[in-house]
Design a protein around this motif. Structure first.
Motif, PDB file in Angstrom:
ATOM      1  N   SER A  99      22.428 -28.410  -7.150  1.00 29.38           N
ATOM      2  CA  SER A  99      22.739 -29.725  -6.583  1.00 29.38           C
ATOM      3  C   SER A  99      21.513 -30.620  -6.596  1.00 29.38           C
ATOM      4  O   SER A  99      21.614 -31.825  -6.832  1.00 29.38           O
ATOM      5  N   THR A 100      20.346 -30.046  -6.324  1.00 26.00           N
ATOM      6  CA  THR A 100      19.125 -30.847  -6.342  1.00 26.00           C
ATOM      7  C   THR A 100      18.852 -31.373  -7.747  1.00 26.00           C
ATOM      8  O   THR A 100      18.480 -32.536  -7.927  1.00 26.00           O
ATOM      9  N   LEU A 101      19.042 -30.529  -8.744  1.00 27.13           N
ATOM     10  CA  LEU A 101      18.868 -30.993 -10.128  1.00 27.13           C
ATOM     11  C   LEU A 101      19.882 -32.067 -10.482  1.00 27.13           C
ATOM     12  O   LEU A 101      19.554 -33.072 -11.120  1.00 27.13           O
ATOM     13  N   ALA A 102      21.140 -31.887 -10.054  1.00 23.56           N
ATOM     14  CA  ALA A 102      22.178 -32.850 -10.397  1.00 23.56           C
ATOM     15  C   ALA A 102      21.992 -34.174  -9.651  1.00 23.56           C
ATOM     16  O   ALA A 102      22.046 -35.251 -10.249  1.00 23.56           O
ATOM     17  N   TYR A 103      21.765 -34.104  -8.350  1.00 21.00           N
ATOM     18  CA  TYR A 103      21.680 -35.323  -7.537  1.00 21.00           C
ATOM     19  C   TYR A 103      20.343 -36.043  -7.691  1.00 21.00           C
ATOM     20  O   TYR A 103      20.306 -37.252  -7.944  1.00 21.00           O
ATOM     21  N   GLN A 104      19.254 -35.299  -7.505  1.00 20.25           N
ATOM     22  CA  GLN A 104      17.953 -35.966  -7.560  1.00 20.25           C
ATOM     23  C   GLN A 104      17.425 -36.079  -8.988  1.00 20.25           C
ATOM     24  O   GLN A 104      16.655 -36.992  -9.285  1.00 20.25           O
ATOM     25  N   GLY A 105      17.806 -35.156  -9.873  1.00 20.13           N
ATOM     26  CA  GLY A 105      17.377 -35.225 -11.267  1.00 20.13           C
ATOM     27  C   GLY A 105      18.231 -36.178 -12.084  1.00 20.13           C
ATOM     28  O   GLY A 105      17.766 -37.227 -12.541  1.00 20.13           O
ATOM     29  N   TYR A 106      19.510 -35.857 -12.239  1.00 26.88           N
ATOM     30  CA  TYR A 106      20.402 -36.706 -13.029  1.00 26.88           C
ATOM     31  C   TYR A 106      20.793 -37.973 -12.271  1.00 26.88           C
ATOM     32  O   TYR A 106      20.850 -39.065 -12.846  1.00 26.88           O
ATOM     33  N   GLY A 107      21.078 -37.847 -10.981  1.00 24.62           N
ATOM     34  CA  GLY A 107      21.514 -39.006 -10.210  1.00 24.62           C
ATOM     35  C   GLY A 107      20.399 -39.991  -9.920  1.00 24.62           C
ATOM     36  O   GLY A 107      20.522 -41.189 -10.171  1.00 24.62           O
ATOM     37  N   ARG A 108      19.268 -39.494  -9.387  1.00 24.70           N
ATOM     38  CA  ARG A 108      18.136 -40.359  -9.011  1.00 24.70           C
ATOM     39  C   ARG A 108      17.138 -40.543 -10.149  1.00 24.70           C
ATOM     40  O   ARG A 108      16.212 -41.353 -10.043  1.00 24.70           O
TER      41      ARG A 108
END
Length: 213
Positions: A99-108
């Motif tokens: 989730s951290t990779l998806a939200y903060q990596g891809y999302g942010r």
């Protein structure tokens, strides 16, 4: 050693409902099951969760957000996940490092190498044996998420739900990219179907992956 299963996906994909169902089924087979979540899962991490998900904290910068997630995870892994796995339990976790990779990596759009480093620092040697991604269209997930938020009298954890649709599309794309990169660990399940149908698919998946363990 235990077995670590994480559930991932966009807002409103049905993770929490399916984790409860999976835990009930696994317990019925005689397995010792621990259900937990991120951010949260223990008192200190729950306090950090309240900060991260409160919509009043919309001014939080992405780097501060990332570091708070790492801090919550370090406490959660040390206090809850690692001891349960060492005791031979099946741990079901609602969100984890992906989730951290998806939200903060891809999302942010924060540096994914940095995120990977922080994930490794916080989680240590703990890595999911199986990650279930419940995938559904963004409009479906957000509609479900807001209906859930509006139906509760508890604190409104909606900071991420207030983000743009494009932000959530990037997150969905991120989850699917992570799954494609590690097909042996990830299983993508259609989360747009009914609760019962999705639950049966997950139960069959878990039965296959836990066979002989």
């Amino acid at each position: 050693m235990g077995f670590f299963i994480t559930f991932e996906g966009i807002e409103g994909c049905g993770k929490t409902t399916q984790i409860r169902r999976a835990a009930h089924w696994l317990s019925s087979t005689g397995r010792d099951v621990v259900v937990t979540r991120e951010p949260g899962g223990c008192p200190i991490a729950d306090d950090i969760r309240a900060i991260l998900l409160d919509a009043r904290n919309s001014a939080m910068v992405p780097l501060a957000e990332l570091l708070l997630y790492a801090a919550a995870r370090a406490q959660h892994v040390s206090e809850v996940i690692s001891p349960a796995l060492a005791a031979g339990k099946v741990v079901l976790c609602d969100r984890f490092t992906d989730s951290t990779l998806a939200y903060q990596g891809y999302g942010r759009d924060l540096d994914r190498g940095l995120i990977g480093h922080l994930n490794a620092l916080a989680a240590g040697a703990v890595k999911p044996d199986l990650t279930v991604i419940l995938d559904c269209p963004v409009e479906t997930g957000l509609s479900r998420a807001m209906a859930r938020i509006n139906s509760t009298s508890a604190a409104r954890e909606e900071r991420f739900e207030r983000e743009s649709r494009l932000f959530h599309e990037r997150i969905r794309d991120g989850f699917l990219a992570l799954a494609a990169a590690e097909p042996n660990r990830f299983a993508v399940v259609d989360g747009s179907r009914g609760v019962e149908e999705t639950g049966v698919a997950i139960q069959e998946l878990l039965a296959r992956r836990l066979a002989g363990r």
